[in-house]
Design an enzyme around this catalytic site. Sequence first.
Site, PDB file in Angstrom:
ATOM      1  N   SER A 149    -103.344  47.072 -19.260  1.00  0.00           N
ATOM      2  CA  SER A 149    -104.343  46.007 -19.363  1.00  0.00           C
ATOM      3  C   SER A 149    -105.707  46.643 -19.539  1.00  0.00           C
ATOM      4  O   SER A 149    -105.920  47.790 -19.116  1.00  0.00           O
ATOM      5  CB  SER A 149    -104.332  45.161 -18.081  1.00  0.00           C
ATOM      6  OG  SER A 149    -105.454  44.307 -18.040  1.00  0.00           O
ATOM      7  N   TYR A 162    -104.488  44.642  -8.943  1.00  0.00           N
ATOM      8  CA  TYR A 162    -103.833  44.601 -10.259  1.00  0.00           C
ATOM      9  C   TYR A 162    -104.405  45.712 -11.152  1.00  0.00           C
ATOM     10  O   TYR A 162    -103.655  46.443 -11.821  1.00  0.00           O
ATOM     11  CB  TYR A 162    -104.070  43.219 -10.872  1.00  0.00           C
ATOM     12  CG  TYR A 162    -103.641  43.057 -12.302  1.00  0.00           C
ATOM     13  CD1 TYR A 162    -102.306  42.828 -12.633  1.00  0.00           C
ATOM     14  CD2 TYR A 162    -104.579  43.101 -13.345  1.00  0.00           C
ATOM     15  CE1 TYR A 162    -101.924  42.652 -13.954  1.00  0.00           C
ATOM     16  CE2 TYR A 162    -104.209  42.929 -14.658  1.00  0.00           C
ATOM     17  CZ  TYR A 162    -102.880  42.705 -14.965  1.00  0.00           C
ATOM     18  OH  TYR A 162    -102.507  42.529 -16.279  1.00  0.00           O
ATOM     19  N   LYS A 166    -102.486  48.873 -12.906  1.00  0.00           N
ATOM     20  CA  LYS A 166    -102.473  49.079 -14.362  1.00  0.00           C
ATOM     21  C   LYS A 166    -103.079  50.427 -14.738  1.00  0.00           C
ATOM     22  O   LYS A 166    -102.689  51.034 -15.743  1.00  0.00           O
ATOM     23  CB  LYS A 166    -103.198  47.922 -15.052  1.00  0.00           C
ATOM     24  CG  LYS A 166    -102.466  46.582 -14.949  1.00  0.00           C
ATOM     25  CD  LYS A 166    -101.101  46.648 -15.617  1.00  0.00           C
ATOM     26  CE  LYS A 166    -100.457  45.291 -15.774  1.00  0.00           C
ATOM     27  NZ  LYS A 166     -99.152  45.363 -16.440  1.00  0.00           N
TER      28      LYS A 166
END
Length: 257
Positions: A149, A162, A166
């Site tokens: 991401s 998150y 990533k």
Amino acid sequence: MTDIWQRFQLAGKVAIVTGASRGIGAAIAGGLARAGAAVVLSSRKQEAVDKVAAELQAEGLNVMAHAAHMGRMSEVEALAEAAIAHYGGVDILVNNAATNPVYGPIQQSDERAFDKIIDVNLKGPFMLCRAVYASMKARDGGSIINISSIGGLKPEPGIGLYSISKAGLISLTQVIAQDWGRDGIRANAICPGLIRTRFSAALWQNDAIVQRFLRHLPLGRLGEADDIVGLALFLASPASAYCTGGVFLADGGYMVA
Ligand SMILES: NC(=O)c1ccc[n+]([C@@H]2O[C@H](COP(=O)([O-])OP(=O)(O)OC[C@H]3O[C@@H](n4cnc5c(N)ncnc54)[C@H](OP(=O)(O)O)[C@@H]3O)[C@@H](O)[C@H]2O)c1
């Protein structure tokens, strides 16, 4: 050089795509299958992947569905075993499934949230790479594509854990590129920007956030799941034979704005 389009063909190749019941994973699975690969579609819910597999089979494509929760390592290993048992090996792995159960500043997240995000987004992909390694090596190589991401390159507000997971996935990609290159196994990461899927609905259904994104988007629109397919197809195929350890943006220009 052979006809360049030949180098995008995946006939005879076997792919696993996680998170293939909808969104980016379903789009990539369809793209790989239409390029000639046999594809194993996976997500937590067997009925959900069965449905996508049935749609692709109705097009005459060679796919199967096998459920696996990426946070449960026995299921992750069973997924690799099922693919190898059914198709004889694995050439392409797309680690696409991910979770993000918490929003907000990092002090509001607890150990449980940390473990869940790291298990599904990083440990599961590592274990799946590990589970297909011997098969890829025996088949003279393979291609691993990890869906990271833009948050893995620069944390977005409110999605700290998150983003950490990533960033770890990008590092895992680079480590695999380094360690497995001489086995013919390539690994590359794709970093999507804001793509209109269920995963990101809280963002693209919020007009203030959409306006903020659009101000920073040179291409002037949000992404769709299909916007990721061409890049995944390139990285899966011999057309990208000299690409490994790469981190590829598919973000409408967000990171350069
Ligand atoms: N959408 C974006 O803006 C965006 C931006 C950057 C990166 N990404 C990345 O793109 C990837 C795909 O996201 P998406 O936007 O396509 O999301 P999505 O439409 O919500 O799809 C997520 C997929 O993952 C599966 N899944 C969820 N939790 C799972 C688990 N624990 N184990 C196995 N499968 C699981 C879901 O199926 P089931 O519910 O059936 O399990 C579904 O197939 C993710 O890695 C995400 O981080 C997305």
